[in-house]
Design an enzyme around this catalytic site. Structure first.
Site, PDB file in Angstrom:
ATOM      1  NE  ARG A 122      -4.421   0.441   2.148  1.00 64.34           N
ATOM      2  CZ  ARG A 122      -5.118   0.923   1.929  1.00 64.34           C
ATOM      3  NH1 ARG A 122      -5.439   1.339   3.696  1.00 64.34           N
ATOM      4  NH2 ARG A 122      -5.693   0.024   1.483  1.00 64.34           N
ATOM      5  CG  HIS A 149      -8.186   0.221  -3.132  1.00 62.89           C
ATOM      6  ND1 HIS A 149      -7.661  -0.622  -3.233  1.00 62.89           N
ATOM      7  CD2 HIS A 149      -9.150   0.440  -2.452  1.00 62.89           C
ATOM      8  CE1 HIS A 149      -7.687  -1.269  -1.371  1.00 62.89           C
ATOM      9  NE2 HIS A 149      -8.875  -0.508  -1.021  1.00 62.89           N
ATOM     10  CD  GLN A 152     -12.624  -1.236  -1.271  1.00 64.16           C
ATOM     11  OE1 GLN A 152     -12.066  -1.257  -0.929  1.00 64.16           O
ATOM     12  NE2 GLN A 152     -13.967  -1.669  -1.148  1.00 64.16           N
ATOM     13  CG  ASP A 244     -13.371   6.871  -1.399  1.00 62.06           C
ATOM     14  OD1 ASP A 244     -13.187   6.674  -0.178  1.00 62.06           O
ATOM     15  OD2 ASP A 244     -12.513   6.209  -1.870  1.00 62.06           O
ATOM     16  CB  CYS A 284     -14.185   1.430  -0.343  1.00 56.97           C
ATOM     17  SG  CYS A 284     -13.395   3.667   0.121  1.00 56.97           S
ATOM     18  NE  ARG A 312     -10.540  -4.853   0.150  1.00 56.41           N
ATOM     19  CZ  ARG A 312      -9.964  -3.783   0.348  1.00 56.41           C
ATOM     20  NH1 ARG A 312     -10.536  -2.966   0.986  1.00 56.41           N
ATOM     21  NH2 ARG A 312      -8.133  -4.304  -0.008  1.00 56.41           N
TER      22      ARG A 312
HETATM   23  N1   CP Z   1     -11.631  -0.474   1.586  1.00 57.75           N
HETATM   24  C1   CP Z   1     -10.518  -0.014   2.293  1.00 57.75           C
HETATM   25  O1   CP Z   1      -8.937  -0.327   1.639  1.00 57.75           O
HETATM   26  O2   CP Z   1     -10.002   0.059   3.629  1.00 57.75           O
HETATM   27  P1   CP Z   1      -8.480   0.516   4.697  1.00 57.75           P
HETATM   28  O3   CP Z   1      -8.273   1.421   4.108  1.00 57.75           O
HETATM   29  O4   CP Z   1      -9.056  -0.225   6.410  1.00 57.75           O
HETATM   30  O5   CP Z   1      -8.076  -1.332   4.681  1.00 57.75           O
HETATM   31  N1  NVA Z   2      -9.664   7.175  -1.867  1.00 54.48           N
HETATM   32  C1  NVA Z   2      -9.327   6.974  -0.528  1.00 54.48           C
HETATM   33  C2  NVA Z   2      -9.518   5.177  -0.883  1.00 54.48           C
HETATM   34  C3  NVA Z   2      -9.165   4.653   0.863  1.00 54.48           C
HETATM   35  C4  NVA Z   2      -9.747   3.069   0.883  1.00 54.48           C
HETATM   36  C5  NVA Z   2      -8.078   6.125   0.033  1.00 54.48           C
HETATM   37  O1  NVA Z   2      -7.131   6.692  -0.947  1.00 54.48           O
HETATM   38  O2  NVA Z   2      -7.949   7.085   1.001  1.00 54.48           O
END
Ligand code: CP
Ligand code: NVA
Length: 338
Positions: A122, A149, A152, A244, A284, A312
């Site tokens: 990540r 993502h 997701q 989101d 999400c 997920r």
């Molecule tokens: N939706 C999602 O990726 O959640 P987190 O940021 O908690 O991993």
């Molecule tokens: N768009 C958000 C998604 C979190 C799962 C971010 O990148 O923070």
């Protein structure tokens, strides 16, 4: 439209793993053909229905997770998912130093590949994930970057398929920021033949490069990719309404300015009432209650946010199984309800 929820007794057997899947990366859903995406969703359905059949599937395999950003769902679903496949995980908190700050990415990759069997990343920059995939001989999985993502997006279409069955008959309306999640919804929806509408304020549209790739895919699959600035227009008659965060991780300093710009894009009961009567609400998570969505919508019967969160794990288990060479003899050949 008439709604036909997915009947899991009709799940097709998954595409056989082996050289075709094993060792591949998932840095973008653009790495996957529509039939490969379909195979992941099918396998996830089988794994969700029959988890006990996969308890030893990745025995002896070790997954490492490096996260430059916080996480609840992604971290825990990878950890719990890997454990339920008989494998092990190690989590490395990279929130205080970018992954390649101390050491060259290629050197990190050549270390990790000697100890581990796959890497989940990540990051802020998509280039970090691309670079790790280029240098590491083991699978690299994108667990969110500023650009995409994928886990997701794949999960959200699994959840839509559970609810509605044929994804080619579904209209998904995304309202808010044209961010990483919007990008993955566009790319996966385009691959699966879905109508995907995205409404954003001017200046916050999805990246042109992503929209162009989604449109090119849509030409082949029959999907429809439609961009709007008016949220009501995008949501009209939709089967699912998705939103989101207005400020993603790394954009916190823009939150106040964005809150004013995005206010007309809040998903509330008035906006939901413009969607189809059977429409579901998706997010999400994490959600900023009272900002991009009201409590009333989050907590309504239409909300499938916790189904998304649960799924997920099932979808990521399918991804891990395929990319990490899960034991073929251990795939059940019975139907999901046998
Ligand atoms: N939706 C999602 O990726 O959640 P987190 O940021 O908690 O991993
Ligand atoms: N768009 C958000 C998604 C979190 C799962 C971010 O990148 O923070």
């Amino acid at each position: 439209m008439s709604i036909q929820p997915m009947n899991r007794t009709e799940i097709k057997p998954p595409v056989a793993p082996g050289t075709f899947w094993s060792g591949r990366d998932l840095v973008s859903t653009r790495d996957l053909s529509p039939s490969e995406i379909d195979a992941i969703l099918n396998l996830a359905g089988i794994m969700k229905a029959r988890p006990a059949d996969f308890r030893e599937a990745l025995a002896g395999k070790h997954l490492v997770l490096f996260f430059e950003k916080p996480s609840l769902r992604t971290r825990l679903t990878f950890e719990a998912g890997m454990a339920s496949l008989g494998g092990a995980t190690t989590f490395v908190d990279q929130r205080h130093e970018r992954l390649d700050a101390r050491e060259k990415l290629s050197d990190i990759a050549h270390n990790i590949e000697r100890w581990m069997h796959a890497i989940v990343l990540r990051t802020f920059a998509q280039e970090t994930i691309d670079g790790m995939a280029e240098h590491a001989s083991i699978p690299v999985i994108n667990a969110l970057s500023d650009l995409e993502h994928p886990c997701q997006g794949l999960t959200d279409f699994f959840t839509l398929q559970e609810r509605f069955g044929d994804l080619k008959k579904v209209t998904l309306a995304y309202v808010g920021d044209g961010n990483n999640v919007a990008h993955s919804l566009l790319l996966v929806g385009a691959a699966l033949g879905t109508r995907v509408r995205v409404a954003t304020p001017k200046g916050y549209a999805p990246k042109a490069e992503i929209v162009a790739d989604a449109q090119a895919l849509a030409k082949k699959t029959g999907a429809k990719i439609e961009l709007f600035t008016d949220p009501a227009e995008a949501v009209a008659g939709a089967d699912a309404v998705y939103t989101d965060a207005w400020a993603s991780m790394g954009q916190e300093h823009e939150a106040d300015e964005r809150a004013k710009i995005f206010l007309p894009y809040r998903v509330d009961d008035a906006l939901m009432s413009k969607a189809a009567p059977h429409a579901i609400f998706m997010h999400c998570l994490p959600a900023h209650r009272g900002e991009e969505v009201t409590d009333a919508v989050m907590d309504s019967e239409r909300s499938v946010i916790f189904d998304q969160a649960e799924n997920r794990m099932h979808v990521q288990k399918a991804i891990l199984f395929l990319l990490m060479g899960g034991e073929m003899g251990r795939i059940p050949v019975r139907s999901a309800h046998a």
